[in-house]
Write an enzyme that holds these catalytic residues in place. Structure first.
Site, short mmCIF file in Angstrom:
data_model
loop_
_atom_site.label_atom_id
_atom_site.label_comp_id
_atom_site.label_asym_id
_atom_site.label_seq_id
_atom_site.Cartn_x
_atom_site.Cartn_y
_atom_site.Cartn_z
N LYS A 53 25.96 27.70 78.86
CA LYS A 53 25.75 28.17 77.09
C LYS A 53 27.30 27.37 76.66
O LYS A 53 27.59 26.87 75.38
CB LYS A 53 25.48 29.34 77.13
N GLN A 97 23.49 38.34 79.56
CA GLN A 97 22.49 37.94 80.21
C GLN A 97 21.99 38.76 81.22
O GLN A 97 22.46 39.25 81.76
CB GLN A 97 24.19 36.91 80.98
N ASP A 120 18.23 35.76 71.55
CA ASP A 120 17.54 35.15 72.87
C ASP A 120 15.13 35.83 72.69
O ASP A 120 14.68 34.89 73.19
CB ASP A 120 18.19 35.71 74.16
#
Ligand code: GUN
Length: 291
Positions: A53, A97, A120
């Protein structure tokens, strides 16, 4: 003939589009979009995801920051970091994460993320907006799957789409998105308790496999001419490879691919699109407050 839904090539193309937009913004004197990531602990797969990322963010001209926290971080400390990121005007979007260490309540952490920075698309507000068809941040992997189908002009209207897996991150949202107006699939969602799974998957015009089990889908489960989207990503030991491993998916490609009209490879299928979708969501977050 089987054709590839080439995620790597599509991701490169979209990254170029994003990079062009960022160049225009910065040439006009604006700051670059900023994506942050929080990682707790040192899980190998999570560190690889976050590093990818970060690399992709830099490739399109974004500012990127990673907050690395130790495995022993308390839930309270993590919630405080999230509060800090929620209030930092220089950060457009951030992700935490997953998975998190067992002593931290994952949903409580997700609930603490500002919906406006939740690139997200995991917060209840964004999921609710997605289900209602409102403007929102769509979770990155389902969004990437939809982008691949759209960019390759795959016919979806009225098609029977079978999704294997009902996770909050992939199965549930992709089933919702593909049943909506625009895609107009008839969707069946299968999971670990589904009976006669093979009878159902063999009816699929479009088969999305997100079950998290290496090479779970075999040729006998797939209809001739189906479009197969493999979301799985697993490392298996392979002494013939320089690095000692190879990456495989949830689909046994050695026998399934020949039956498909279109198939996503692993690696190089859905994976690159997931990261690109996160970049697209970050650009969208940036534009909401800066354009
Ligand atoms: N872990 C596995 N996939 C994802 C993802 O898309 N986002 C986050 N935050 N964690 C993940």
């Amino acid at each position: 003939m089987t054709e590839l839904l080439d995620g790597k090539a599509t991701a490169l193309q979209i990254k170029e589009e994003i990079a062009n937009e960022v160049r225009q913004l910065t040439a006009a004197g604006k700051r670059a979009p900023h994506l942050a990531a929080v990682i707790v602990g040192t899980d190998g797969a999570s560190m690889t995801y976050v590093a990818n990322k970060e690399k992709s963010s830099h490739e399109v001209g974004f500012t990127s920051s990673v907050y690395r926290m130790s495995e022993s971080t308390t839930e309270k400390q993590l919630l405080e970091s999230i509060e800090f990121l929620n209030n930092d005007p220089d950060i457009d979007g951030f992700i935490v994460q997953l998975p998190l260490p067992k002593h931290i309540n994952e949903q409580k952490v997700i609930n603490a993320i500002s919906p406006d920075k939740d690139v997200d698309g995991f917060t209840p507000i964004n999921i609710g907006r997605m289900v209602l068809g409102e403007d929102c941040f769509v979770p990155a992997t389902p969004m990437g799957i939809c982008t691949l189908l759209q960019r390759y002009g795959i016919e979806t209207v009225g098609k029977h789409c079978v999704v294997i897996g009902r996770s909050n991150i992939v199965g549930t949202p992709v089933a919702n998105l593909l049943s909506r107006k625009g895609f107009d699939c008839t969707v069946t969602m299968c999971h670990s308790k589904t009976q006669n799974l093979k009878d159902i998957t063999r009816q699929a015009d479009i088969l999305v496999v997100a079950i998290g089990k290496p090479e779970f889908v075999t040729a006998d489960m797939v209809k001739e001419g189906a479009v197969v989207v493999d979301v799985g990503i697993h490392r298996v030991e392979d002494a013939t490879k320089k690095n000692g491993y190879r990456v495989i998916g949830d689909v046994k490609h050695s026998e399934v691919d020949a039956k498909c009209s279109w198939v996503t490879p692993v690696p190089g299928g859905v994976g690159p699109l997931t990261i690109v979708s996160l970049l697209q969501n970050t650009l969208k977050a940036y534009k909401k407050s800066n354009c």
